[in-house]
Write an enzyme that holds these catalytic residues in place. Structure first.
Site, PDB file in Angstrom:
ATOM      1  N   LYS A   1     103.883  52.036 -13.626  1.00  0.00           N
ATOM      2  CA  LYS A   1     103.739  49.844 -13.217  1.00  0.00           C
ATOM      3  C   LYS A   1     103.769  49.947 -14.248  1.00  0.00           C
ATOM      4  O   LYS A   1     104.338  48.582 -14.817  1.00  0.00           O
ATOM      5  CB  LYS A   1     102.193  49.922 -12.595  1.00  0.00           C
ATOM      6  CG  LYS A   1     101.913  48.407 -11.868  1.00  0.00           C
ATOM      7  CD  LYS A   1     100.955  48.077 -11.479  1.00  0.00           C
ATOM      8  CE  LYS A   1     100.545  48.888 -10.588  1.00  0.00           C
ATOM      9  NZ  LYS A   1      98.833  48.183  -9.829  1.00  0.00           N
TER      10      LYS A   1
ATOM     11  N   LYS B   1      90.461  56.422 -23.125  1.00  0.00           N
ATOM     12  CA  LYS B   1      91.288  56.499 -23.353  1.00  0.00           C
ATOM     13  C   LYS B   1      91.663  55.814 -25.047  1.00  0.00           C
ATOM     14  O   LYS B   1      92.341  56.161 -25.598  1.00  0.00           O
ATOM     15  CB  LYS B   1      93.048  55.225 -22.555  1.00  0.00           C
ATOM     16  CG  LYS B   1      92.657  55.628 -21.646  1.00  0.00           C
ATOM     17  CD  LYS B   1      93.887  54.537 -20.419  1.00  0.00           C
ATOM     18  CE  LYS B   1      94.279  54.878 -18.855  1.00  0.00           C
ATOM     19  NZ  LYS B   1      94.703  54.162 -18.157  1.00  0.00           N
TER      20      LYS B   1
ATOM     21  N   GLU C   1      88.224  58.678  -7.745  1.00  0.00           N
ATOM     22  CA  GLU C   1      88.401  57.434  -8.327  1.00  0.00           C
ATOM     23  C   GLU C   1      88.166  56.120  -7.434  1.00  0.00           C
ATOM     24  O   GLU C   1      87.834  54.903  -7.764  1.00  0.00           O
ATOM     25  CB  GLU C   1      90.078  57.284  -8.421  1.00  0.00           C
ATOM     26  CG  GLU C   1      90.450  56.387  -9.687  1.00  0.00           C
ATOM     27  CD  GLU C   1      91.826  56.416  -9.633  1.00  0.00           C
ATOM     28  OE1 GLU C   1      92.727  56.514 -11.261  1.00  0.00           O
ATOM     29  OE2 GLU C   1      92.558  56.911  -9.315  1.00  0.00           O
TER      30      GLU C   1
END
Lengths: 526, 526
Positions: A206, A493, A352
């Site tokens: 995306k 991350k 998730e």
């Protein structure tokens, strides 16, 4: 501090009701009700959902649907389908259902009808898929495409990968390969077995900044350029992305970028151009049938009364065990090799979506949310972890998924699959008493659902995935959490970026991690 | 009725100790001890086990090893290695360690030294593997073998399948395929891509009566006979089995039956001729190195003091979380695509071995035994269920497995793998406070182990599997259960046989299952 959910009268009543039901062995529930098999089954075209082997009585469904009503499930469902901003943390709608809507009903996002966008995108997809499949699309050396390599991770991989395997009898003309991991092993292996002249890479991201996907896309690009030169990139790479600028920088022609919108979450995106590699494999006609199957389930979910509504009942049974029986996990047991990747797909979809402990109103939950999802194909799992399902410490509700049709015409194999599936459900439910030899006794009273597909074709497969999507939604609504974001993955991350960039550590934890990172990069024996 | 285990002083003390440790955030444990990274690490040749990110203090290890001592771990270990009948329900030894023993020490089963049997079998294996790999073994049409198809299920599949992928850079000369499931899809797909003239089937079944394996073996046999005639069977089929009579009936030459003994359980059998397909793929020299790695771990397990003993510490940490922190699951996160099948392998190893609730003395346990094992390769899992690991309701201890060596020479990919692995461990351990925005907060205090291999070669891989084997053994000893049988799987098998044979139903449960079996065989829409 308790939430209004656990304080509610219906929640309390379900707690009392659980104690009543717990006193009745599953065996007795079956023995006392000759119509249980039929009464606890819901059907929709080629899909049946049988929930007779659960620890429930009719009153249970009644109470659970009252809980759903209290949590305003129908209102929430309406809001989702209409494009309201239900993903509040990200300020977005969740409109995967719009991607398969065939009826003529406008859906507005920020005041603008998105249905034309979807139709135009699908038209472009169709044209491109036909072009590649018919050999009109040529590689740089004038050859037709024979291999598709899908580069994506998470929702850009798990759905298309599952679907491509599940629908493999419908594949023609093209071979499709999937690369997700930052481990270069995956792509290296694929590149060793294909030639660039016949290969088209589909890069799905995306943002077009996903670390793994970009690493692999650049590695693939280098491989192609080494063999066919830099001019070849435009003919051998297409993208599915919302970030045209980054895609262009990579060297992909803007004409070959297929859209993905911020009102579709990655794990719900198979129905969009994210399914491009699948569409290339099975053709648009089959891809559309998959959308039709999903739409049929959407329609059922929107219209069937709560107690006769498959995703609603399935989601509420999830809540029943998780919150009132304190189960921690749900095992997914597809008795079909083609559904081998279903447990992995559902791990993402459910864990998730609902692996969160903060409510929509920023309150800490005081009840359990998503369980662990794991699983394995039957009959393989029977020779592995089923021992624990039958005799382990914890009760783990099971979803069995069976296929009626013997599409391979191997009746012995097929009958073995189905008989084993039924037998496992029976062994879990009824167990075996053995007062003198505890060692061989099985406790029984372990519940399961049975999902039966008439056949594993695009339509039924579409229904199956939409069933699980809505099941997860139902649970999320009951739990009052946002099923469409994933805030828990950001911290990791950030820390990884810091380590890779060799950022100075400003806390003792980061000092520790920096040292640990050095350790893992240094072999023990030199 | 409580068991002597939960009544014991050390068990009680561990309960009190847990409350003390729980009061200290993992962050503080790290901050307060600059040597934690080194002190909580054990090394053996090319393998390190780092357990610094656990919710423990030095005293924890001290108490846990006292628990192990109380449960007579060292005595149990000695009994296993010496060939005592530790699998009491089946009256068998558990001698997978003998299969890799290189030192000259006799091991007796029923008064007979089995080491010569093992050596003779390995010699036969070596000769056969060399013959096939060098092209001396010819198919019926005089061609060398290029494809191996391993037909087996459970332990006859998961270990060889895992190892063949893990050690794929060491594969040469032959392609190996694996078929396990009763679903004919698996074998159909393989047969579509190979030709009989170059194919050797390896049928692996101790009893040679395993339903799935026999179904697939007969299907493969038919395919071969259709193309090459019935005389070809002997040149294209070999077996690993303890049942020579059945193997001969199938048409396999007795000279081509490799032994498996009843003192090796299926899930511990990779080290025997059950590893034949792997040995064919990587050659005997590499196979022997794998045995050497396992033996090095055996030696360490037998000699290192409990507190410095990798499998002991790892098993005791399993007990620590499962019994004193009430965790229900353990997630396996190999940051290596080649270890993709490790979670599935460990599901069988741990859940089938210790998914039991009856003690060796036929008493019901009053403590939890094996957890759910599930997992996924990093970094793939980060884009899937890690959301739940970071923010879900339950704490799930993690095993991270990393590889130091960048054998593909892709430094960016490799560094991304390792940085992400460390970052995930860090994010789980330390979390992120966010008092005002609960939604983005991560609780932290979620423990993990880190297993580091210098490289993923046969030796280190052998160490890794042996480490887990012994870890599972340690847990089984503490829990006082038999880790080597699987009584819970029999009931399902019996019920399936009854359904397939259309046995008359003699109980209301069986009536129900018979009706359910009919339902699953009949499509919803005709």
């Amino acid at each position: 501090m308790s939430t209004s959910l656990t304080q509610s009268a219906i929640w309390q009543e379900l707690g009392h009701h659980q104690a009543e039901v717990k006193a009745i062995p599953l065996r007795d529930l079956v023995m006392n009700d000759p119509r249980r098999l039929e009464d606890f089954q819901l059907s929709l075209e080629g899909l049946r959902f049988n929930f007779a082997l659960n620890r429930i009585v009719p009153k249970t469904i009644d109470l659970l649907t009252q809980l759903a009503a209290q949590q305003k499930l129908e209102f929430a469902r309406e809001r989702m389908f209409c494009g309201e901003v239900i993903n509040i943390s990200e300020g977005r709608a969740a409109l995967h259902t719009a991607l398969r809507q065939k009826k003529d009903r406008p859906i507005k996002v920020d005041g603008r009808d998105i249905i034309p966008d979807i139709l135009i995108a699908r038209l472009r997809l169709t044209r491109f898929v036909d072009e590649v499949r018919n050999g009109y699309w040529k590689g740089a050396s004038g050859e037709a495409i024979r291999h598709i390599v899908n580069i994506g991770i998470g929702g850009s991989d798990l759905g298309p990968r599952l679907a491509t395997r599940a629908l493999s009898p419908f594949i023609s003309k093209l071979n499709v390969h999937f690369v997700a991991n930052a481990d270069a092993f995956e792509l290296t292996n694929i590149l060793a077995n294909i030639d660039p002249a016949h290969t088209l890479f589909v890069v799905v991201s995306k943002t077009f900044t996903t670390q793994e996907t970009l690493l692999n896309a650049h590695m693939a690009r280098q491989w192609l350029v080494n063999k066919l030169g830099p001019q070849a990139v435009a003919q051998h790479f297409v993208a599915v992305s919302a970030n045209q600028a980054e895609v262009e920088k990579f060297g992909i022609d803007v004409a070959n970028v297929f859209p993905i919108w911020d009102w579709v979450g990655g794990r719900y995106s198979l129905w969009s151009a994210v399914g491009l590699s699948l569409a290339l494999a099975i053709g648009m006609e089959n891809f559309e049938k998959m959308l039709d199957g999903a739409e049929a389930m959407d329609e059922h979910f929107c219209t069937a009364p709560l107690a006769k509504n498959m995703p609603v009942v399935m989601g509420l049974l999830g809540v029943w065990y998780r919150n009132f029986w304190a189960t921690k996990a749900q095992v997914i047991l597809p008795y079909a090799e083609r559904l081998r990747d279903l447990p992995r797909y559902l791990q993402q979809l459910e864990m998730e979506s609902n692996g969160k402990t903060t409510t929509q109103t920023n309150q800490r939950v005081d009840y359990a949310t998503a369980p662990i999802i794991f699983g394995e194909c039957g009959t393989v799992g029977q020779h592995s972890f089923h021992q624990l399902l039958h005799q382990g410490s914890d009760v783990i509700p099971a979803d069995f998924i069976g296929i009626c049709e013997d599409n391979l015409n191997k009746p012995q194999h097929h009958q073995a699959m189905l008989a084993n599936m039924v037998a496992q459900a029976g062994a879990l439910a009824f167990g075996r008493d053995n007062a003198t030899d505890l060692h061989n006794a099985c406790a029984g009273n372990r519940p399961s659902n049975l999902i039966l597909l008439d056949r594993l074709d695009p339509f039924c497969f579409g229904m199956l995935l939409a069933l699980y999507e809505h099941k997860v939604f139902v649970e999320g609504v009951v739990w009052n959490i946002n099923s469409f974001d994933q805030p828990g993955v950001e911290l990791g991350k950030e820390l990884a970026r810091g380590l890779e960039a060799k950022e100075a550590a400003n806390t003792s934890e980061k000092v520790f991690l920096t040292r640990l990172f050095k350790t893992v990069q240094t072999p023990n024996i030199n």
